[in-house]
Design a protein around this motif. Sequence first.
Motif, PDB file in Angstrom:
ATOM      1  N   TYR A   1      65.609 -24.252 -60.980  1.00 47.36           N
ATOM      2  CA  TYR A   1      64.338 -24.926 -60.406  1.00 47.36           C
ATOM      3  C   TYR A   1      64.536 -25.115 -59.073  1.00 47.36           C
ATOM      4  N   PHE A   2      65.938 -25.296 -58.404  1.00 44.92           N
ATOM      5  CA  PHE A   2      65.966 -25.479 -57.096  1.00 44.92           C
ATOM      6  C   PHE A   2      66.003 -24.097 -56.176  1.00 44.92           C
ATOM      7  N   TYR A   3      66.376 -23.073 -57.168  1.00 42.18           N
ATOM      8  CA  TYR A   3      66.272 -21.638 -56.606  1.00 42.18           C
ATOM      9  C   TYR A   3      64.869 -21.336 -56.206  1.00 42.18           C
ATOM     10  N   GLN A   4      64.077 -21.400 -57.309  1.00 38.99           N
ATOM     11  CA  GLN A   4      62.610 -21.043 -57.086  1.00 38.99           C
ATOM     12  C   GLN A   4      61.994 -22.076 -56.089  1.00 38.99           C
ATOM     13  N   LYS A   5      62.289 -23.305 -56.225  1.00 37.98           N
ATOM     14  CA  LYS A   5      61.815 -24.303 -55.341  1.00 37.98           C
ATOM     15  C   LYS A   5      61.946 -23.502 -53.580  1.00 37.98           C
ATOM     16  N   SER A   6      63.272 -23.095 -53.559  1.00 44.05           N
ATOM     17  CA  SER A   6      63.651 -22.698 -52.227  1.00 44.05           C
ATOM     18  C   SER A   6      62.962 -21.463 -51.927  1.00 44.05           C
ATOM     19  N   GLN A   7      62.875 -20.566 -52.888  1.00 46.30           N
ATOM     20  CA  GLN A   7      62.128 -19.255 -52.558  1.00 46.30           C
ATOM     21  C   GLN A   7      60.786 -19.423 -52.258  1.00 46.30           C
ATOM     22  N   GLN A   8      60.079 -20.528 -52.874  1.00 40.08           N
ATOM     23  CA  GLN A   8      58.595 -20.714 -52.671  1.00 40.08           C
ATOM     24  C   GLN A   8      58.607 -21.244 -51.287  1.00 40.08           C
ATOM     25  N   GLU A   9      59.356 -22.219 -50.499  1.00 39.27           N
ATOM     26  CA  GLU A   9      59.542 -22.658 -49.352  1.00 39.27           C
ATOM     27  C   GLU A   9      59.808 -21.433 -48.248  1.00 39.27           C
TER      28      GLU A   9
ATOM     29  N   GLU B   1      59.110 -18.621 -48.763  1.00 39.01           N
ATOM     30  CA  GLU B   1      57.685 -17.639 -48.712  1.00 39.01           C
ATOM     31  C   GLU B   1      56.734 -18.183 -48.027  1.00 39.01           C
ATOM     32  N   MET B   2      56.692 -19.519 -48.202  1.00 43.47           N
ATOM     33  CA  MET B   2      55.548 -20.261 -47.299  1.00 43.47           C
ATOM     34  C   MET B   2      55.775 -20.168 -45.980  1.00 43.47           C
ATOM     35  N   ARG B   3      56.720 -20.504 -45.514  1.00 45.05           N
ATOM     36  CA  ARG B   3      57.187 -20.300 -44.029  1.00 45.05           C
ATOM     37  C   ARG B   3      57.045 -18.828 -43.508  1.00 45.05           C
ATOM     38  N   ALA B   4      57.463 -17.920 -44.099  1.00 43.34           N
ATOM     39  CA  ALA B   4      57.328 -16.626 -43.664  1.00 43.34           C
ATOM     40  C   ALA B   4      55.873 -16.139 -43.710  1.00 43.34           C
TER      41      ALA B   4
ATOM     42  N   ALA C   1      54.072  -5.066 -37.440  1.00 44.89           N
ATOM     43  CA  ALA C   1      55.574  -4.789 -38.215  1.00 44.89           C
ATOM     44  C   ALA C   1      55.922  -6.254 -39.096  1.00 44.89           C
ATOM     45  N   VAL C   2      55.387  -7.337 -38.325  1.00 43.58           N
ATOM     46  CA  VAL C   2      55.962  -8.677 -39.016  1.00 43.58           C
ATOM     47  C   VAL C   2      55.020  -8.815 -40.433  1.00 43.58           C
ATOM     48  N   LEU C   3      53.850  -8.600 -40.197  1.00 42.97           N
ATOM     49  CA  LEU C   3      53.032  -8.572 -41.535  1.00 42.97           C
ATOM     50  C   LEU C   3      53.566  -7.780 -42.444  1.00 42.97           C
ATOM     51  N   GLN C   4      53.801  -6.348 -42.269  1.00 44.94           N
ATOM     52  CA  GLN C   4      54.155  -5.553 -43.212  1.00 44.94           C
ATOM     53  C   GLN C   4      55.528  -5.727 -43.620  1.00 44.94           C
ATOM     54  N   ASN C   5      56.447  -6.528 -42.995  1.00 50.15           N
ATOM     55  CA  ASN C   5      57.899  -6.829 -43.529  1.00 50.15           C
ATOM     56  C   ASN C   5      57.645  -8.073 -44.413  1.00 50.15           C
ATOM     57  N   PHE C   6      56.647  -9.038 -44.426  1.00 51.23           N
ATOM     58  CA  PHE C   6      56.283  -9.817 -45.561  1.00 51.23           C
ATOM     59  C   PHE C   6      55.935  -9.135 -46.768  1.00 51.23           C
ATOM     60  N   LEU C   7      55.078  -8.327 -46.396  1.00 53.35           N
ATOM     61  CA  LEU C   7      54.647  -7.460 -47.858  1.00 53.35           C
ATOM     62  C   LEU C   7      55.700  -6.873 -48.576  1.00 53.35           C
ATOM     63  N   ASP C   8      56.776  -6.332 -47.671  1.00 54.68           N
ATOM     64  CA  ASP C   8      57.872  -5.474 -48.230  1.00 54.68           C
ATOM     65  C   ASP C   8      58.872  -6.559 -48.886  1.00 54.68           C
ATOM     66  N   MET C   9      59.157  -7.648 -48.489  1.00 51.10           N
ATOM     67  CA  MET C   9      60.151  -8.750 -48.727  1.00 51.10           C
ATOM     68  C   MET C   9      59.704  -9.614 -50.032  1.00 51.10           C
ATOM     69  N   TYR C  10      58.360 -10.201 -49.831  1.00 51.33           N
ATOM     70  CA  TYR C  10      57.958 -10.852 -50.950  1.00 51.33           C
ATOM     71  C   TYR C  10      56.691 -10.376 -51.571  1.00 51.33           C
ATOM     72  N   ILE C  11      57.329  -9.260 -52.780  1.00 48.24           N
ATOM     73  CA  ILE C  11      56.515  -8.753 -53.627  1.00 48.24           C
ATOM     74  C   ILE C  11      55.851  -9.470 -54.696  1.00 48.24           C
ATOM     75  N   ASP C  12      56.606 -10.645 -54.852  1.00 49.34           N
ATOM     76  CA  ASP C  12      56.087 -11.520 -55.895  1.00 49.34           C
ATOM     77  C   ASP C  12      55.334 -12.650 -55.526  1.00 49.34           C
ATOM     78  N   ALA C  13      54.912 -12.693 -54.245  1.00 50.95           N
ATOM     79  CA  ALA C  13      54.172 -13.606 -53.323  1.00 50.95           C
ATOM     80  C   ALA C  13      52.814 -13.908 -54.207  1.00 50.95           C
TER      81      ALA C  13
ATOM     82  N   VAL D   1      48.833 -14.042 -55.004  1.00 52.61           N
ATOM     83  CA  VAL D   1      47.956 -12.845 -54.575  1.00 52.61           C
ATOM     84  C   VAL D   1      47.133 -13.473 -53.439  1.00 52.61           C
ATOM     85  N   ALA D   2      46.919 -14.341 -53.370  1.00 48.07           N
ATOM     86  CA  ALA D   2      46.002 -15.120 -52.230  1.00 48.07           C
ATOM     87  C   ALA D   2      46.951 -14.782 -50.926  1.00 48.07           C
ATOM     88  N   HIS D   3      48.125 -15.003 -50.802  1.00 49.22           N
ATOM     89  CA  HIS D   3      48.950 -14.740 -49.523  1.00 49.22           C
ATOM     90  C   HIS D   3      49.065 -13.290 -49.454  1.00 49.22           C
ATOM     91  N   ARG D   4      49.125 -12.450 -50.213  1.00 46.22           N
ATOM     92  CA  ARG D   4      49.355 -10.993 -50.143  1.00 46.22           C
ATOM     93  C   ARG D   4      47.859 -10.634 -49.556  1.00 46.22           C
TER      94      ARG D   4
END
Length: 296
Positions: A116-124, A126-129, A140-152, A154-157
């Motif tokens: 739970y805490f791991y998923q919560k940390s990942q969500q936080e 991802e939101m900051r990124a 390059a910053v936006l492309q880096n987000f797409l490469d790192m957060y594949i499971d983000a 759909v709305a964010h991606r």
Amino acid sequence: MIIKCPECGHQVSDRAKTCPSCGIEIAGKITRCPDCGEYIFKDDRECPNCHCSINASASEPADEAPVDSQNYALAPEIPEIPQPREPKKSTGHKILWSSVVVGFVIALIIVFLGIYFYQKSQQENEMRAYENAMMSAEPAVLQNFLDMYIDASVAHRDSIKAHLEILKKVDRDWQNAYASQSKSALQLFIDRNPDNIHVTEARLLIDSLDFEAAKLVDTMEGYQKYMDSHQQGAYYDEAANAYDRIREEAEARRRQAQQDSIMKAQQAAEAAQTQTVQPAQPAPKPAQPAQPVKKQ
């Protein structure tokens, strides 16, 4: 009276219907061992504590058979058959099993809490990124987000992809404006993208183009126009020096022309004065006609 439960060993009242710890029946089901005094179940054949044999309680006397007027024989007594009792688990084994179950439950809780805490940390994270990427003007910053957060989400991606396409288009517009080396194209880019990172570079390039244009005409008016348009320009001092140079040269030419005019006026006055002082010269005699030569 508070006694020790014969089943689990926890403290319980001898009048309680069941033990609150293990649920075994208590009231009317226990007695004391005649040898060691421990509380045991009435139907135990042996004391679990001292292992002494416990005599079975006397059976109820059988009902007398009806006396026949002619036969006084008694019906044979049927012995009571003891009912098999479910063997009880030892207290130590039950405590060990309870400890294993409790440990397993605690381990599951720890695992679930960790997930739970791991998923919560990942969500936080991802939101900051996501927020940083949306505020960035670097593709390059936006492309880096797409490469790192594949499971983000759909709305964010989708938002990041749309923003990335806009930045790519702006970048293409900048490349075209820069390649054109046109003041109008650069100014149009600035007007359309006032917050873009290339705006400063575009302004410096316009500053350079205007100064080169002023140098090309090399007039006071050209440099003055540059200084009026670029009061904080990179070439302002150089334009001011060129302006002063041209002005001084013009002033020097004006002074030289004035001196030349004065000198010519003086020379003309001197020439007129000289002509007035000198006497008039006699007119030259007319030439004598040539005498004809006599022939011999």
